[in-house]
Design a protein around this motif. Structure first.
Motif, PDB file in Angstrom:
ATOM      1  N   LEU A  46      13.617  56.932 -16.870  1.00 43.57           N
ATOM      2  CA  LEU A  46      12.415  57.228 -16.264  1.00 43.57           C
ATOM      3  C   LEU A  46      12.866  58.394 -15.450  1.00 43.57           C
ATOM      4  O   LEU A  46      11.962  59.423 -15.254  1.00 43.57           O
ATOM      5  CB  LEU A  46      11.963  56.231 -15.385  1.00 43.57           C
ATOM      6  CG  LEU A  46      11.317  54.728 -15.889  1.00 43.57           C
ATOM      7  CD1 LEU A  46      10.951  53.836 -14.945  1.00 43.57           C
ATOM      8  CD2 LEU A  46      10.071  55.349 -16.857  1.00 43.57           C
ATOM      9  N   GLU A  47      13.982  58.502 -14.883  1.00 46.01           N
ATOM     10  CA  GLU A  47      14.680  59.631 -13.972  1.00 46.01           C
ATOM     11  C   GLU A  47      14.526  61.025 -14.832  1.00 46.01           C
ATOM     12  O   GLU A  47      14.011  61.947 -14.631  1.00 46.01           O
ATOM     13  CB  GLU A  47      15.870  59.351 -13.436  1.00 46.01           C
ATOM     14  CG  GLU A  47      16.408  60.448 -12.787  1.00 46.01           C
ATOM     15  CD  GLU A  47      17.920  60.327 -12.519  1.00 46.01           C
ATOM     16  OE1 GLU A  47      18.642  61.301 -12.015  1.00 46.01           O
ATOM     17  OE2 GLU A  47      18.313  59.211 -12.122  1.00 46.01           O
ATOM     18  N   LYS A  49      12.854  61.167 -17.868  1.00 43.82           N
ATOM     19  CA  LYS A  49      11.458  61.385 -18.241  1.00 43.82           C
ATOM     20  C   LYS A  49      10.817  62.376 -17.293  1.00 43.82           C
ATOM     21  O   LYS A  49      10.222  63.337 -17.689  1.00 43.82           O
ATOM     22  CB  LYS A  49      10.834  60.110 -18.661  1.00 43.82           C
ATOM     23  CG  LYS A  49       9.325  60.150 -19.240  1.00 43.82           C
ATOM     24  CD  LYS A  49       8.947  58.951 -19.529  1.00 43.82           C
ATOM     25  CE  LYS A  49       7.540  59.107 -19.896  1.00 43.82           C
ATOM     26  NZ  LYS A  49       7.153  57.486 -20.290  1.00 43.82           N
ATOM     27  N   GLU A  50      10.980  62.021 -16.055  1.00 38.97           N
ATOM     28  CA  GLU A  50      10.398  62.761 -15.061  1.00 38.97           C
ATOM     29  C   GLU A  50      10.808  64.047 -14.765  1.00 38.97           C
ATOM     30  O   GLU A  50       9.981  65.090 -14.573  1.00 38.97           O
ATOM     31  CB  GLU A  50      10.554  61.935 -13.780  1.00 38.97           C
ATOM     32  CG  GLU A  50       9.763  62.474 -12.390  1.00 38.97           C
ATOM     33  CD  GLU A  50       9.971  61.665 -11.097  1.00 38.97           C
ATOM     34  OE1 GLU A  50       9.497  62.039  -9.908  1.00 38.97           O
ATOM     35  OE2 GLU A  50      10.511  60.305 -11.326  1.00 38.97           O
ATOM     36  N   LYS A  51      12.286  64.052 -15.069  1.00 41.06           N
ATOM     37  CA  LYS A  51      12.767  65.597 -14.740  1.00 41.06           C
ATOM     38  C   LYS A  51      12.019  66.346 -15.798  1.00 41.06           C
ATOM     39  O   LYS A  51      11.867  67.770 -15.675  1.00 41.06           O
ATOM     40  CB  LYS A  51      14.173  65.436 -14.780  1.00 41.06           C
ATOM     41  CG  LYS A  51      14.841  66.698 -14.227  1.00 41.06           C
ATOM     42  CD  LYS A  51      16.380  66.427 -14.238  1.00 41.06           C
ATOM     43  CE  LYS A  51      17.313  67.577 -13.829  1.00 41.06           C
ATOM     44  NZ  LYS A  51      16.723  68.260 -12.387  1.00 41.06           N
ATOM     45  N   GLU A  53       9.409  66.245 -17.636  1.00 41.76           N
ATOM     46  CA  GLU A  53       7.876  66.434 -17.344  1.00 41.76           C
ATOM     47  C   GLU A  53       7.676  67.667 -16.155  1.00 41.76           C
ATOM     48  O   GLU A  53       6.924  68.342 -16.273  1.00 41.76           O
ATOM     49  CB  GLU A  53       7.272  65.204 -16.748  1.00 41.76           C
ATOM     50  CG  GLU A  53       5.626  65.605 -16.566  1.00 41.76           C
ATOM     51  CD  GLU A  53       5.028  64.191 -16.417  1.00 41.76           C
ATOM     52  OE1 GLU A  53       3.653  64.235 -16.074  1.00 41.76           O
ATOM     53  OE2 GLU A  53       5.519  63.310 -16.179  1.00 41.76           O
ATOM     54  N   LYS A  54       8.618  67.691 -15.005  1.00 40.51           N
ATOM     55  CA  LYS A  54       8.546  68.304 -14.111  1.00 40.51           C
ATOM     56  C   LYS A  54       9.069  69.856 -14.279  1.00 40.51           C
ATOM     57  O   LYS A  54       8.368  70.777 -14.129  1.00 40.51           O
ATOM     58  CB  LYS A  54       9.361  67.827 -12.723  1.00 40.51           C
ATOM     59  CG  LYS A  54       9.230  68.679 -11.607  1.00 40.51           C
ATOM     60  CD  LYS A  54      10.008  67.904 -10.380  1.00 40.51           C
ATOM     61  CE  LYS A  54       9.935  68.847  -9.110  1.00 40.51           C
ATOM     62  NZ  LYS A  54      10.526  68.092  -8.177  1.00 40.51           N
ATOM     63  N   HIS A  57       7.845  71.147 -18.426  1.00 42.82           N
ATOM     64  CA  HIS A  57       6.326  70.695 -18.905  1.00 42.82           C
ATOM     65  C   HIS A  57       5.700  71.157 -20.435  1.00 42.82           C
ATOM     66  O   HIS A  57       4.891  70.441 -21.003  1.00 42.82           O
ATOM     67  CB  HIS A  57       5.577  71.023 -18.048  1.00 42.82           C
ATOM     68  CG  HIS A  57       3.975  70.395 -18.178  1.00 42.82           C
ATOM     69  ND1 HIS A  57       3.760  69.008 -17.938  1.00 42.82           N
ATOM     70  CD2 HIS A  57       2.618  70.970 -18.425  1.00 42.82           C
ATOM     71  CE1 HIS A  57       2.652  68.800 -18.266  1.00 42.82           C
ATOM     72  NE2 HIS A  57       1.865  69.873 -18.452  1.00 42.82           N
ATOM     73  N   ASP A  67       8.661  62.883 -23.625  1.00 41.35           N
ATOM     74  CA  ASP A  67       8.304  61.593 -23.245  1.00 41.35           C
ATOM     75  C   ASP A  67       8.699  60.380 -24.081  1.00 41.35           C
ATOM     76  O   ASP A  67       8.319  59.239 -23.850  1.00 41.35           O
ATOM     77  CB  ASP A  67       6.949  61.435 -22.754  1.00 41.35           C
ATOM     78  CG  ASP A  67       5.899  61.710 -23.877  1.00 41.35           C
ATOM     79  OD1 ASP A  67       6.558  61.917 -24.987  1.00 41.35           O
ATOM     80  OD2 ASP A  67       4.867  61.239 -23.811  1.00 41.35           O
TER      81      ASP A  67
END
Length: 260
Positions: A46-47, A49-51, A53-54, A57, A67
């Motif tokens: 998740l870490e 994945k979030e990175k 996306e941020k 993008h 993702d």
């Protein structure tokens, strides 16, 4: 103290049972290759994945996208669960897939080059339950086709082999049939491309590469390539057709070209 399940040392470019050097280095690598327990692994996925996306993008989403949690976990495992290193390698891999057009490769798109018979995915798994990608070196003539077309066929076949992975299996076997190989078949650029693809974009997917019945003329060529592929060379095994038949297949599953 949280329990940690450690996998055996298995660097993506170092074959199992190969000595890594000093005891100190081995212990350090072994510790780093430990797989965190499920909860911690999920947190790392998740870490990352979030990175992605941020910070990235614009990268595509979906299967093999930023993702794709299975892909993220695989690259985390490859990078010994370093989120930073996984993000770096994943970003490069996803961008490459997009630019190369991996998802757009079809049988029709590689049909002309595939008809040469220079490469194919075998119909049966080997005795270790691995899909098998066969390269017939004598049928590869670099000047005959645009190098880009050969590269497309290569990636298409890798994707096809991976699509045949049975449950619980993660790697494929590569067989390079060197019977009849001559200097006109030598292609250092393509061979380097092949190993680069497996290291950067399909890490840890290649279990072993068999160089079968290598003629004398191939040996100096391999000595030139070997430093370029670095530790990947440890995955290579020079062997005979007899070895292929006896150690990697049954009488019913051996590729026809190795039956003689």
């Amino acid at each position: 103290m949280a329990l940690r399940l450690c996998s055996s040392f298995n660097h993506p470019l170092i074959a199992p049972n190969v000595s890594v050097g000093t005891t100190h280095r081995f212990r350090k690598s072994s510790v780093r290759s430990c797989i965190p327990e499920a909860k911690e692994s999920r947190k790392l996925v998740l870490e990352v994945k979030e990175k992605l996306e941020k910070e990235y993008h614009s990268l595509p989403v979906g299967r093999n996208g930023r993702d794709d949690e299975d892909m993220i976990f695989w690259f985390l495992k490859d990078r010994r669960f370093s989120a930073e290193e996984a993000v770096s390698k994943l970003t490069k891999a996803i961008k490459w897939r997009q630019e190369f057009g991996v998802s757009e490769l079809t049988e029709e798109a590689v049909k002309v080059v595939a008809q040469t018979g220079k490469g194919y995915v075998h119909d049966f798994l080997d005795v270790n339950n691995r899909p098998v990608l066969v390269v017939v070196a004598s049928k590869h003539v670099p000047e005959a086709y645009d190098p880009a077309e050969d590269e497309k066929l290569c990636v298409f076949l890798i994707e096809e082999a991976l699509s045949k992975l049975p449950a619980g299996q993660e790697q494929i076997l590569g067989i390079v049939d060197l019977r009849g190989f001559g200097t006109e078949n030598a292609d250092l650029k393509f061979l380097t491309f092949l190993f680069d693809v497996f290291y950067y974009y399909y890490p840890r997917r290649l279990a072993q590469v068999l160089f079968v019945d290598a003629p004398f003329v191939f040996k100096p060529i391999w000595q030139l390539v070997k430093p370029l592929v670095k530790s990947y060379a440890s995955l290579v095994r020079f062997c005979s057709t007899e070895t292929v038949r006896q150690e990697y297949f049954t009488e019913e599953t051996v590729p026809k070209s190795f039956c003689d």
